[in-house]
Design a protein around this motif. Sequence first.
Motif, short mmCIF file in Angstrom:
data_model
loop_
_atom_site.label_atom_id
_atom_site.label_comp_id
_atom_site.label_asym_id
_atom_site.label_seq_id
_atom_site.Cartn_x
_atom_site.Cartn_y
_atom_site.Cartn_z
N LEU A 198 48.85 33.78 31.30
CA LEU A 198 47.52 33.26 31.60
C LEU A 198 46.52 33.63 30.51
O LEU A 198 45.60 32.88 30.21
N ASN A 199 46.71 34.81 29.92
CA ASN A 199 45.87 35.28 28.81
C ASN A 199 44.39 35.27 29.15
O ASN A 199 43.54 34.81 28.38
N ALA A 200 44.06 35.77 30.35
CA ALA A 200 42.67 35.77 30.80
C ALA A 200 41.91 36.96 30.21
O ALA A 200 42.45 38.06 30.10
N ASN A 201 40.67 36.70 29.84
CA ASN A 201 39.75 37.77 29.43
C ASN A 201 38.85 38.07 30.62
O ASN A 201 38.03 37.24 31.01
N LEU A 202 38.98 39.28 31.19
CA LEU A 202 38.24 39.62 32.39
C LEU A 202 36.93 40.33 32.09
O LEU A 202 36.42 41.09 32.91
N GLY A 203 36.36 40.08 30.91
CA GLY A 203 35.04 40.64 30.64
C GLY A 203 33.98 40.02 31.54
O GLY A 203 33.03 40.69 31.93
N GLY A 204 34.16 38.76 31.90
CA GLY A 204 33.18 38.11 32.75
C GLY A 204 33.50 36.66 33.00
O GLY A 204 34.62 36.20 32.82
N ARG A 205 32.48 35.93 33.45
CA ARG A 205 32.53 34.51 33.75
C ARG A 205 33.23 34.26 35.09
O ARG A 205 33.84 35.15 35.65
N ASP A 206 33.08 33.06 35.59
CA ASP A 206 33.51 32.73 36.95
C ASP A 206 34.97 32.29 36.92
O ASP A 206 35.28 31.16 36.56
N GLN A 207 35.86 33.20 37.29
CA GLN A 207 37.30 32.93 37.22
C GLN A 207 38.01 33.73 38.31
O GLN A 207 37.60 34.83 38.68
N MET A 208 39.11 33.19 38.79
CA MET A 208 39.84 33.81 39.89
C MET A 208 40.44 35.17 39.54
O MET A 208 40.52 36.05 40.41
N PRO A 209 40.89 35.42 38.31
CA PRO A 209 41.39 36.76 38.00
C PRO A 209 40.39 37.87 38.32
O PRO A 209 40.78 38.97 38.74
N ILE A 210 39.09 37.61 38.14
CA ILE A 210 38.09 38.63 38.50
C ILE A 210 38.07 38.84 40.00
O ILE A 210 37.86 39.97 40.49
N GLY A 218 31.11 48.74 32.27
CA GLY A 218 31.87 49.57 31.34
C GLY A 218 31.66 49.13 29.91
O GLY A 218 30.94 48.15 29.65
N PRO A 219 32.29 49.80 28.96
CA PRO A 219 32.05 49.51 27.54
C PRO A 219 32.83 48.33 27.01
O PRO A 219 32.57 47.88 25.88
N ASP A 220 33.80 47.80 27.76
CA ASP A 220 34.66 46.74 27.23
C ASP A 220 34.15 45.36 27.61
O ASP A 220 33.90 45.07 28.78
N LEU A 221 34.04 44.50 26.60
CA LEU A 221 33.76 43.09 26.85
C LEU A 221 35.06 42.30 26.94
O LEU A 221 35.21 41.40 27.75
N SER A 222 36.02 42.67 26.10
CA SER A 222 37.35 42.06 26.16
C SER A 222 38.23 42.94 27.06
O SER A 222 38.45 44.12 26.78
N ARG A 223 38.73 42.34 28.13
CA ARG A 223 39.51 43.11 29.11
C ARG A 223 40.69 42.27 29.56
O ARG A 223 40.54 41.11 29.91
N PHE A 253 44.07 41.38 32.10
CA PHE A 253 44.20 41.15 33.53
C PHE A 253 45.05 42.27 34.14
O PHE A 253 46.12 42.02 34.71
N ARG A 254 44.57 43.52 34.05
CA ARG A 254 45.31 44.66 34.59
C ARG A 254 45.47 44.57 36.11
O ARG A 254 46.42 45.11 36.67
N ALA A 255 44.52 43.94 36.76
CA ALA A 255 44.53 43.93 38.22
C ALA A 255 45.74 43.20 38.79
O ALA A 255 46.18 43.51 39.91
N LEU A 256 46.31 42.25 38.06
CA LEU A 256 47.37 41.43 38.64
C LEU A 256 48.60 42.26 38.98
O LEU A 256 49.19 42.11 40.06
N LYS A 257 49.02 43.16 38.07
CA LYS A 257 50.22 43.95 38.34
C LYS A 257 49.99 44.92 39.50
O LYS A 257 50.92 45.23 40.26
N VAL A 258 48.76 45.39 39.66
CA VAL A 258 48.44 46.27 40.78
C VAL A 258 48.40 45.47 42.07
O VAL A 258 48.91 45.92 43.11
N TRP A 259 47.82 44.28 42.04
CA TRP A 259 47.80 43.40 43.21
C TRP A 259 49.22 43.08 43.65
O TRP A 259 49.56 43.18 44.84
N PHE A 260 50.08 42.71 42.69
CA PHE A 260 51.48 42.43 43.01
C PHE A 260 52.17 43.65 43.61
O PHE A 260 52.93 43.54 44.59
N THR A 261 51.92 44.82 43.04
CA THR A 261 52.56 46.05 43.52
C THR A 261 52.15 46.36 44.95
O THR A 261 53.00 46.64 45.82
#
Length: 482
Positions: A109-121, A350-355, A357-365
């Motif tokens: 998916l290569n999502a950048n979770l720094g912001g914007r309206d997207q389901m990964p957030i 936080g300090p990161d603008l480029s982030r 999709f770490r949440a997906l592996k935790v959600w799956f787990t």
Amino acid sequence: MNDERDGHTLDPEDWGAFRSQSHRMLDDMLDYLEQLRTRPVWQPIPAERRTGFREPLPQQPTELNELHQRFMQEVLPYAVGNAHPGFMGWVHGGGTPVGMLAEMLAAGLNANLGGRDQMPIEVEKQVLHWVRELFGFPESASGLFVTGASLANFIALLVARTAALGETVRVDGLAEHRLVAYTSAGAHGCITQAMELAGIGSAALRLIPLNDQFQMDIAALEQAIANDRAAGSTPFFIAATSGTVDVGAIDDLDAIADLARRERLWLHIDGALGALGMLSPDIAPRLAGIERADSIAFDFHKWGQAPYDAGFILVRDGELHRRTFASPAAYLRRETRGIAAHSPWPCDFGPDLSRGFRALKVWFTLKTYGAAQLGEMISGTCALARYLAERVAATPELELLAPVALNVVCFRYRFPDSADSNRLNAELAVRLQEGGRVAPSTTTLHGTLAIRAAIVNHRTNRTDIDALIDSSLTCAAAMMRA
């Protein structure tokens, strides 16, 4: 008519061949995980393998299957080994096949979770909701995925600094303020580093002595705060620990919370190792008081078994957290509709603008295994630690060096030459690592070098504990015969 490939795409020319190669790569990694016990935990890297990765920048393409083979032959066999059930050296989780697949989906998916309206957030917000529930925090609490607890602890310190001095500290700096923070002598070194990075300085961090259970001494903490106030300094931050890096000790969180409330100090808990013990009904009571913290740092890539990296920071006052980091910028303009809608964004916390999709592996787990099964696994690692401690206590050649609070056991071999015991136990630990069956690490407790076994991996069982004992005895006997 223009060729649709005129855009110099990096997609494969032959998707069928690429798909076949992809399946071979996935199968190889599944075989690796399935057959872990047939492999050494760790092995030294041959010199020629190291020099093979000192090549100049490649100018021409290489076939994917060739690179895959290089990985399998030159990289995979020489990893640190934390997926292996015999790995006990550091507090590293073992990962899971489910987490690996989730990482693949996130990478595709290569999502950048720094912001914007997207389901990964929204997936990250779902995990935040679960974290609030786990730790008894209010819905107004904020949270953020980060690389690990080191960064999470740093973020907490910066929020506490804002709480103490106001938002103007972002512009004016510390000026003449003499902030002072407190943590235990057994705390992770990242607390000291956070003080340095925040511009407060490590000299303003008081390392409070430990009691006989390796916990922060509450009376000494109270006295240190009183001394600093009398000297004209401004105490502002206490970092307690749930699961110290050396021995897995849990500070008396309730008592520290009482003191922090009386003194009006920010209470942060470094729970990198132990906070997820809240998933386990028999361990959660030992963490009483964690729900009273102002912030908690922890890692899903340890007891949570998510693939690296997946740290998390939870802050009770979400608005204060936002004010510590949010920065207006034209290229981060927010809208009420479209892709730029739905603020605040993760980059405001936080300090990161480029982030990633770490949440997906935790959600799956969490969804795949459920909180109850993860809690049972965590309890199991602590039960194995108690079993190891019992084995050590029942073996005359070995000596237990610290109480076992969670899942970390520190012991040593009783070499006849006690004056040289530290060097000999350090050598013993290295020989165990080089043997490839088990891999502990070392630490130093009250001047005594200890062999340290951290039972974190969900794959570890009693046969691995027995192997650690047997290998320790065998290697030590061989050392004494040499």
